[in-house]
Design a protein around this motif. Structure first.
Motif, PDB file in Angstrom:
ATOM      1  N   PHE A 143      39.686  50.623 -28.598  1.00  0.00           N
ATOM      2  CA  PHE A 143      40.003  50.079 -29.919  1.00  0.00           C
ATOM      3  C   PHE A 143      39.569  48.616 -30.025  1.00  0.00           C
ATOM      4  O   PHE A 143      39.095  48.171 -31.079  1.00  0.00           O
ATOM      5  CB  PHE A 143      41.502  50.207 -30.163  1.00  0.00           C
ATOM      6  N   ALA A 144      39.724  47.852 -28.926  1.00  0.00           N
ATOM      7  CA  ALA A 144      39.346  46.440 -28.957  1.00  0.00           C
ATOM      8  C   ALA A 144      37.841  46.267 -29.061  1.00  0.00           C
ATOM      9  O   ALA A 144      37.363  45.256 -29.623  1.00  0.00           O
ATOM     10  CB  ALA A 144      39.884  45.733 -27.711  1.00  0.00           C
ATOM     11  N   ILE A 145      37.069  47.224 -28.552  1.00  0.00           N
ATOM     12  CA  ILE A 145      35.610  47.108 -28.614  1.00  0.00           C
ATOM     13  C   ILE A 145      35.116  47.064 -30.053  1.00  0.00           C
ATOM     14  O   ILE A 145      34.110  46.414 -30.369  1.00  0.00           O
ATOM     15  CB  ILE A 145      34.969  48.285 -27.849  1.00  0.00           C
ATOM     16  N   VAL A 146      35.850  47.717 -30.947  1.00  0.00           N
ATOM     17  CA  VAL A 146      35.442  47.768 -32.360  1.00  0.00           C
ATOM     18  C   VAL A 146      35.378  46.374 -32.966  1.00  0.00           C
ATOM     19  O   VAL A 146      34.550  46.090 -33.846  1.00  0.00           O
ATOM     20  CB  VAL A 146      36.410  48.667 -33.155  1.00  0.00           C
ATOM     21  N   PHE A 147      36.247  45.464 -32.501  1.00  0.00           N
ATOM     22  CA  PHE A 147      36.348  44.140 -33.103  1.00  0.00           C
ATOM     23  C   PHE A 147      35.470  43.101 -32.409  1.00  0.00           C
ATOM     24  O   PHE A 147      35.477  41.927 -32.800  1.00  0.00           O
ATOM     25  CB  PHE A 147      37.806  43.663 -33.069  1.00  0.00           C
ATOM     26  N   ILE A 148      34.733  43.503 -31.369  1.00  0.00           N
ATOM     27  CA  ILE A 148      33.855  42.549 -30.696  1.00  0.00           C
ATOM     28  C   ILE A 148      32.709  42.145 -31.638  1.00  0.00           C
ATOM     29  O   ILE A 148      32.062  42.975 -32.260  1.00  0.00           O
ATOM     30  CB  ILE A 148      33.278  43.157 -29.398  1.00  0.00           C
ATOM     31  N   GLY A 149      32.480  40.829 -31.730  1.00  0.00           N
ATOM     32  CA  GLY A 149      31.413  40.321 -32.588  1.00  0.00           C
ATOM     33  C   GLY A 149      31.815  40.084 -34.015  1.00  0.00           C
ATOM     34  O   GLY A 149      30.977  39.735 -34.847  1.00  0.00           O
ATOM     35  N   SER A 150      33.101  40.270 -34.345  1.00  0.00           N
ATOM     36  CA  SER A 150      33.554  40.058 -35.723  1.00  0.00           C
ATOM     37  C   SER A 150      34.263  38.713 -35.857  1.00  0.00           C
ATOM     38  O   SER A 150      35.460  38.633 -36.084  1.00  0.00           O
ATOM     39  CB  SER A 150      34.498  41.189 -36.144  1.00  0.00           C
ATOM     40  N   GLY A 151      33.492  37.644 -35.694  1.00  0.00           N
ATOM     41  CA  GLY A 151      34.024  36.303 -35.912  1.00  0.00           C
ATOM     42  C   GLY A 151      35.028  35.884 -34.857  1.00  0.00           C
ATOM     43  O   GLY A 151      34.825  36.067 -33.651  1.00  0.00           O
ATOM     44  N   GLU A 152      36.137  35.298 -35.340  1.00  0.00           N
ATOM     45  CA  GLU A 152      37.152  34.776 -34.429  1.00  0.00           C
ATOM     46  C   GLU A 152      37.843  35.897 -33.651  1.00  0.00           C
ATOM     47  O   GLU A 152      38.315  35.689 -32.530  1.00  0.00           O
ATOM     48  CB  GLU A 152      38.194  33.974 -35.213  1.00  0.00           C
ATOM     49  N   ASP A 153      37.937  37.094 -34.257  1.00  0.00           N
ATOM     50  CA  ASP A 153      38.601  38.202 -33.562  1.00  0.00           C
ATOM     51  C   ASP A 153      37.797  38.692 -32.372  1.00  0.00           C
ATOM     52  O   ASP A 153      38.330  39.370 -31.484  1.00  0.00           O
ATOM     53  CB  ASP A 153      38.830  39.378 -34.526  1.00  0.00           C
ATOM     54  N   GLY A 154      36.508  38.366 -32.350  1.00  0.00           N
ATOM     55  CA  GLY A 154      35.682  38.862 -31.258  1.00  0.00           C
ATOM     56  C   GLY A 154      36.072  38.289 -29.911  1.00  0.00           C
ATOM     57  O   GLY A 154      35.876  38.928 -28.870  1.00  0.00           O
ATOM     58  N   THR A 155      36.625  37.065 -29.904  1.00  0.00           N
ATOM     59  CA  THR A 155      36.984  36.433 -28.627  1.00  0.00           C
ATOM     60  C   THR A 155      38.098  37.200 -27.930  1.00  0.00           C
ATOM     61  O   THR A 155      37.986  37.587 -26.758  1.00  0.00           O
ATOM     62  CB  THR A 155      37.411  34.980 -28.866  1.00  0.00           C
ATOM     63  N   TRP A 156      39.209  37.404 -28.653  1.00  0.00           N
ATOM     64  CA  TRP A 156      40.317  38.117 -28.027  1.00  0.00           C
ATOM     65  C   TRP A 156      39.995  39.600 -27.841  1.00  0.00           C
ATOM     66  O   TRP A 156      40.498  40.237 -26.909  1.00  0.00           O
ATOM     67  CB  TRP A 156      41.596  37.963 -28.853  1.00  0.00           C
ATOM     68  N   ALA A 157      39.140  40.161 -28.706  1.00  0.00           N
ATOM     69  CA  ALA A 157      38.798  41.580 -28.582  1.00  0.00           C
ATOM     70  C   ALA A 157      38.018  41.845 -27.300  1.00  0.00           C
ATOM     71  O   ALA A 157      38.261  42.843 -26.606  1.00  0.00           O
ATOM     72  CB  ALA A 157      37.996  42.030 -29.792  1.00  0.00           C
ATOM     73  N   SER A 158      37.072  40.967 -26.993  1.00  0.00           N
ATOM     74  CA  SER A 158      36.300  41.168 -25.765  1.00  0.00           C
ATOM     75  C   SER A 158      37.194  41.045 -24.533  1.00  0.00           C
ATOM     76  O   SER A 158      37.070  41.820 -23.577  1.00  0.00           O
ATOM     77  CB  SER A 158      35.161  40.152 -25.691  1.00  0.00           C
ATOM     78  N   GLY A 159      38.112  40.062 -24.560  1.00  0.00           N
ATOM     79  CA  GLY A 159      39.049  39.920 -23.435  1.00  0.00           C
ATOM     80  C   GLY A 159      39.968  41.120 -23.304  1.00  0.00           C
ATOM     81  O   GLY A 159      40.230  41.600 -22.193  1.00  0.00           O
ATOM     82  N   ALA A 160      40.471  41.615 -24.467  1.00  0.00           N
ATOM     83  CA  ALA A 160      41.356  42.782 -24.426  1.00  0.00           C
ATOM     84  C   ALA A 160      40.620  44.018 -23.941  1.00  0.00           C
ATOM     85  O   ALA A 160      41.172  44.852 -23.202  1.00  0.00           O
ATOM     86  CB  ALA A 160      41.950  43.027 -25.811  1.00  0.00           C
TER      87      ALA A 160
END
Length: 225
Positions: free
Chosen positions: A110-127
């Motif tokens: 689920f977190a992979i979906v948000f990778i590269g989407s602005g500010e959310d991409g930082t925590w998404a890649s870590g998650a």
């Protein structure tokens, strides 16, 4: 047929088209043989014996009966209970790992979906990285550690001691000592199964006394497992 059904119910890989429950609600020792039928009262004459007198050559004495009753009590209170308690802990751990693995993998996906989407991409890649790493670790412990096999091993060990209990109970329940298995032979078989010598069995004689509480029993009956 009873023996076939007992073996079918004892192991995960079935002889018949049914399998053991992977996460049972109640933990029962493995049973390889059918349940022993209770001894039927016979019309034959029942022999009694004194404290140390031998019964008509069949090898049963009051001391031997006390030893068997003491072993029976120790097995119930210590050996079998120990394996069932540890088996319950392993079962709960295996159940938790079985739930945590897919949950962590799903979180990472689920977190992979948000990778590269602005500010959310930082925590998404870590998650995504953290969730994937934890999911891999959980699956390694669950499957690489063979938690299911470990649970079956503990259940089988408890079944081993349950079989010894049933053998002792079947002999003690027979009122006619002449119809029992020969005393010396039976004591030797029990000692071998427990990994002890015949002299070691004498220490269990006092355990047959009602004055001894289960909490006071410190030593296990078996030395093999």
């Amino acid at each position: 047929m009873d023996r076939v059904l007992a073996l079918d119910a004892a192991y995960p890989l079935p002889l018949l088209p049914s399998m053991l429950e992977k996460f049972p609600k109640a933990i029962e020792p493995t049973r390889w043989l059918p349940r022993c039928r209770p001894a039927q009262p016979k019309n034959s004459r029942t022999r009694s014996f004194g404290r140390r007198a031998v019964t008509s050559g069949n090898g049963w004495t009051q001391d031997l009966e006390d030893e068997m009753r003491g072993i029976l009590r120790v097995i119930k209170a210590k050996d079998e209970q120990e394996f069932l308690t540890v088996g319950k802990l392993v079962l709960n751990l295996n159940r938790g790992l079985a739930v945590a693995g897919p949950v962590l993998a799903g979180t990472a996906a689920f977190a992979i979906v948000f990778i590269g989407s602005g500010e959310d991409g930082t925590w998404a890649s870590g998650a995504a990285v953290l969730g994937g790493a934890l999911a891999a670790a959980v699956n390694t412990v669950e499957h690489g550690g063979q938690m299911g096999m470990l649970f079956e091993l503990l259940r089988n060990c408890a079944g081993f001691y349950r079989k010894i209990q049933e053998d002792i109970e079947a002999n003690l329940a027979e009122p006619d000592v002449e119809r029992r298995e020969r005393g010396e032979v039976f004591a030797t078989k029990v000692a071998l199964k427990l990994g002890r010598s015949l002299s070691d069995l004498k220490q269990f004689r006092k355990m047959a006394s009602p004055s001894v509480q289960d909490e006071d029993i410190k030593e296990f009956a078996g030395k093999l497992f």
